[in-house]
Design a protein around this motif. Sequence first.
Motif, PDB file in Angstrom:
ATOM      1  N   VAL A  61       0.881  -1.225  -0.052  1.00 15.41           N
ATOM      2  CA  VAL A  61       0.046  -0.054   0.166  1.00 15.41           C
ATOM      3  C   VAL A  61       0.988   1.177   0.190  1.00 15.41           C
ATOM      4  O   VAL A  61       1.724   1.509   1.037  1.00 15.41           O
ATOM      5  CB  VAL A  61      -0.782   0.254   1.126  1.00 15.41           C
ATOM      6  CG1 VAL A  61      -1.999   1.208   1.313  1.00 15.41           C
ATOM      7  CG2 VAL A  61      -1.862  -1.478   1.516  1.00 15.41           C
ATOM      8  N   GLU A  62       1.168   1.926  -1.155  1.00 15.38           N
ATOM      9  CA  GLU A  62       1.864   2.857  -1.356  1.00 15.38           C
ATOM     10  C   GLU A  62       1.074   4.505  -1.037  1.00 15.38           C
ATOM     11  O   GLU A  62       0.174   4.429  -1.554  1.00 15.38           O
ATOM     12  CB  GLU A  62       2.494   3.335  -2.471  1.00 15.38           C
ATOM     13  CG  GLU A  62       3.572   4.198  -2.510  1.00 15.38           C
ATOM     14  CD  GLU A  62       4.587   4.068  -3.650  1.00 15.38           C
ATOM     15  OE1 GLU A  62       5.643   4.863  -3.790  1.00 15.38           O
ATOM     16  OE2 GLU A  62       4.382   3.327  -4.593  1.00 15.38           O
ATOM     17  N   LEU A  63       1.665   5.089  -0.066  1.00 11.70           N
ATOM     18  CA  LEU A  63       0.946   6.555   0.214  1.00 11.70           C
ATOM     19  C   LEU A  63       1.705   7.644  -0.477  1.00 11.70           C
ATOM     20  O   LEU A  63       2.870   7.694  -0.418  1.00 11.70           O
ATOM     21  CB  LEU A  63       0.814   6.768   1.577  1.00 11.70           C
ATOM     22  CG  LEU A  63      -0.118   5.400   2.054  1.00 11.70           C
ATOM     23  CD1 LEU A  63       0.251   5.607   3.896  1.00 11.70           C
ATOM     24  CD2 LEU A  63      -1.573   5.257   1.994  1.00 11.70           C
ATOM     25  N   GLU A  64       1.086   8.853  -0.366  1.00 12.84           N
ATOM     26  CA  GLU A  64       1.841  10.179  -0.401  1.00 12.84           C
ATOM     27  C   GLU A  64       1.839  10.587   1.063  1.00 12.84           C
ATOM     28  O   GLU A  64       0.845  11.101   1.376  1.00 12.84           O
ATOM     29  CB  GLU A  64       1.061  11.201  -1.425  1.00 12.84           C
ATOM     30  CG  GLU A  64       1.018  10.452  -2.771  1.00 12.84           C
ATOM     31  CD  GLU A  64       0.369  11.415  -3.655  1.00 12.84           C
ATOM     32  OE1 GLU A  64       0.187  12.876  -3.447  1.00 12.84           O
ATOM     33  OE2 GLU A  64      -0.116  11.225  -4.808  1.00 12.84           O
ATOM     34  N   LEU A  65       3.062  10.839   1.304  1.00 11.31           N
ATOM     35  CA  LEU A  65       3.355  11.510   2.819  1.00 11.31           C
ATOM     36  C   LEU A  65       3.892  12.775   2.843  1.00 11.31           C
ATOM     37  O   LEU A  65       4.816  13.279   2.016  1.00 11.31           O
ATOM     38  CB  LEU A  65       4.133  10.409   3.743  1.00 11.31           C
ATOM     39  CG  LEU A  65       3.797   9.019   4.013  1.00 11.31           C
ATOM     40  CD1 LEU A  65       4.697   8.234   4.486  1.00 11.31           C
ATOM     41  CD2 LEU A  65       2.289   9.059   4.705  1.00 11.31           C
ATOM     42  N   SER A  66       3.502  13.365   4.000  1.00 11.74           N
ATOM     43  CA  SER A  66       4.318  14.691   4.046  1.00 11.74           C
ATOM     44  C   SER A  66       3.641  14.974   5.723  1.00 11.74           C
ATOM     45  O   SER A  66       2.908  14.338   6.247  1.00 11.74           O
ATOM     46  CB  SER A  66       3.596  15.718   3.279  1.00 11.74           C
ATOM     47  OG  SER A  66       2.288  16.190   3.556  1.00 11.74           O
ATOM     48  N   LEU A  67       4.538  15.881   6.417  1.00  9.71           N
ATOM     49  CA  LEU A  67       4.293  16.257   7.617  1.00  9.71           C
ATOM     50  C   LEU A  67       2.754  16.966   7.861  1.00  9.71           C
ATOM     51  O   LEU A  67       2.102  16.799   8.752  1.00  9.71           O
ATOM     52  CB  LEU A  67       5.515  17.084   8.172  1.00  9.71           C
ATOM     53  CG  LEU A  67       5.251  17.693   9.687  1.00  9.71           C
ATOM     54  CD1 LEU A  67       4.984  16.451  10.543  1.00  9.71           C
ATOM     55  CD2 LEU A  67       6.361  18.280  10.151  1.00  9.71           C
ATOM     56  N   GLU A  68       2.763  18.124   7.000  1.00 11.01           N
ATOM     57  CA  GLU A  68       1.388  18.884   6.943  1.00 11.01           C
ATOM     58  C   GLU A  68       0.087  18.475   6.319  1.00 11.01           C
ATOM     59  O   GLU A  68      -0.852  18.634   6.886  1.00 11.01           O
ATOM     60  CB  GLU A  68       1.979  19.997   6.787  1.00 11.01           C
ATOM     61  CG  GLU A  68       3.001  20.800   7.333  1.00 11.01           C
ATOM     62  CD  GLU A  68       2.768  21.003   8.796  1.00 11.01           C
ATOM     63  OE1 GLU A  68       1.790  21.175   9.155  1.00 11.01           O
ATOM     64  OE2 GLU A  68       3.778  21.064   9.499  1.00 11.01           O
ATOM     65  N   GLU A  69       0.584  17.637   5.312  1.00 11.43           N
ATOM     66  CA  GLU A  69      -0.552  17.407   4.336  1.00 11.43           C
ATOM     67  C   GLU A  69      -1.283  16.099   4.827  1.00 11.43           C
ATOM     68  O   GLU A  69      -0.722  15.257   5.500  1.00 11.43           O
ATOM     69  CB  GLU A  69      -0.471  17.265   3.045  1.00 11.43           C
ATOM     70  CG  GLU A  69       0.086  18.479   2.396  1.00 11.43           C
ATOM     71  CD  GLU A  69      -1.194  19.839   2.603  1.00 11.43           C
ATOM     72  OE1 GLU A  69      -2.002  19.243   2.154  1.00 11.43           O
ATOM     73  OE2 GLU A  69      -0.680  20.728   2.725  1.00 11.43           O
ATOM     74  N   PRO A  70      -2.817  15.651   4.703  1.00  4.73           N
ATOM     75  CA  PRO A  70      -3.393  14.546   5.024  1.00  4.73           C
ATOM     76  C   PRO A  70      -2.702  13.568   3.999  1.00  4.73           C
ATOM     77  O   PRO A  70      -2.167  13.734   2.817  1.00  4.73           O
ATOM     78  CB  PRO A  70      -4.824  14.691   4.659  1.00  4.73           C
ATOM     79  CG  PRO A  70      -4.994  16.267   4.591  1.00  4.73           C
ATOM     80  CD  PRO A  70      -3.697  16.818   4.095  1.00  4.73           C
ATOM     81  N   VAL A  71      -2.848  12.523   4.706  1.00  5.29           N
ATOM     82  CA  VAL A  71      -2.168  11.282   3.849  1.00  5.29           C
ATOM     83  C   VAL A  71      -3.014  10.788   2.696  1.00  5.29           C
ATOM     84  O   VAL A  71      -4.490  10.797   2.792  1.00  5.29           O
ATOM     85  CB  VAL A  71      -1.969   9.808   4.826  1.00  5.29           C
ATOM     86  CG1 VAL A  71      -1.628   8.585   4.045  1.00  5.29           C
ATOM     87  CG2 VAL A  71      -1.172  10.025   5.781  1.00  5.29           C
ATOM     88  N   LYS A  72      -2.232  10.722   1.436  1.00  4.58           N
ATOM     89  CA  LYS A  72      -3.161  10.329   0.129  1.00  4.58           C
ATOM     90  C   LYS A  72      -2.581   8.877  -0.206  1.00  4.58           C
ATOM     91  O   LYS A  72      -1.692   8.525  -0.243  1.00  4.58           O
ATOM     92  CB  LYS A  72      -3.134  11.407  -0.737  1.00  4.58           C
ATOM     93  CG  LYS A  72      -3.431  12.718  -0.445  1.00  4.58           C
ATOM     94  CD  LYS A  72      -3.105  13.658  -1.371  1.00  4.58           C
ATOM     95  CE  LYS A  72      -3.597  15.142  -1.057  1.00  4.58           C
ATOM     96  NZ  LYS A  72      -3.210  16.084  -2.200  1.00  4.58           N
ATOM     97  N   LEU A  73      -3.670   8.204  -0.863  1.00  2.00           N
ATOM     98  CA  LEU A  73      -3.664   6.926  -1.425  1.00  2.00           C
ATOM     99  C   LEU A  73      -2.623   7.152  -2.914  1.00  2.00           C
ATOM    100  O   LEU A  73      -3.086   7.939  -3.852  1.00  2.00           O
ATOM    101  CB  LEU A  73      -4.717   6.449  -1.748  1.00  2.00           C
ATOM    102  CG  LEU A  73      -5.752   5.972  -0.538  1.00  2.00           C
ATOM    103  CD1 LEU A  73      -7.018   5.294  -1.049  1.00  2.00           C
ATOM    104  CD2 LEU A  73      -4.997   5.073   0.323  1.00  2.00           C
TER     105      LEU A  73
END
Length: 209
Positions: free
Chosen positions: A175-187
Amino acid sequence: MLTPEYVDIYGGSLAVLEERLQFLTSLLSEDEIQRANRFHFPEHRRRFVVARGMLRELLGQYLNLDPMQVQFEYSSHGKPRIQGESSLKFNLSHSQDLVLYGFTLEREIGVDLEYLRPLENASQLAQRFFCPREYEVIRSLDLENQKKVFFKAWTAKEAYLKAIGAGISGGLDQVELELSLEEPVKLRSLPSPWSLISLHLHPDYADAI
């Protein structure tokens, strides 16, 4: 009234008074009591009993049944569902003294809730269990923010794997996600029928649906 277009979410505390605990215990089936008794620590038994007892109360309301009459069956990976054919789907997760429930009609759902416990090896765990791009994001942060983003990712991945009935044995790196500290996690890598949200139920917890 729950309809196929909506998801019902409930969050609550597992810290209840003794009288409430005894009542919730009385709702459980024999196999649930046996499962509760397998927990070594009393606080773990108590949390399991309260979480399952409140689940029975909620399902009883949806199904117009006495909570004690609700019967469960389990997938090969242990995901509970209502015995027999039912359009009502549900999932639950609890961590420390909080619990999260999700209910849907005619669609699968997974929820996960994690207490933001101290974690000094978040980067190493991400390298071992997550996708390379996710690891690089986490590695670039300071220790406290590594922990926060690690748990954001973990809950998102586990919620999806629970939704498909796989549990974490299904592979967190699948399951790969778009990650950042400030933004919500996205698929990043999941098929379009799936969506992901976080409620931010409590500042000391991460959650995903």
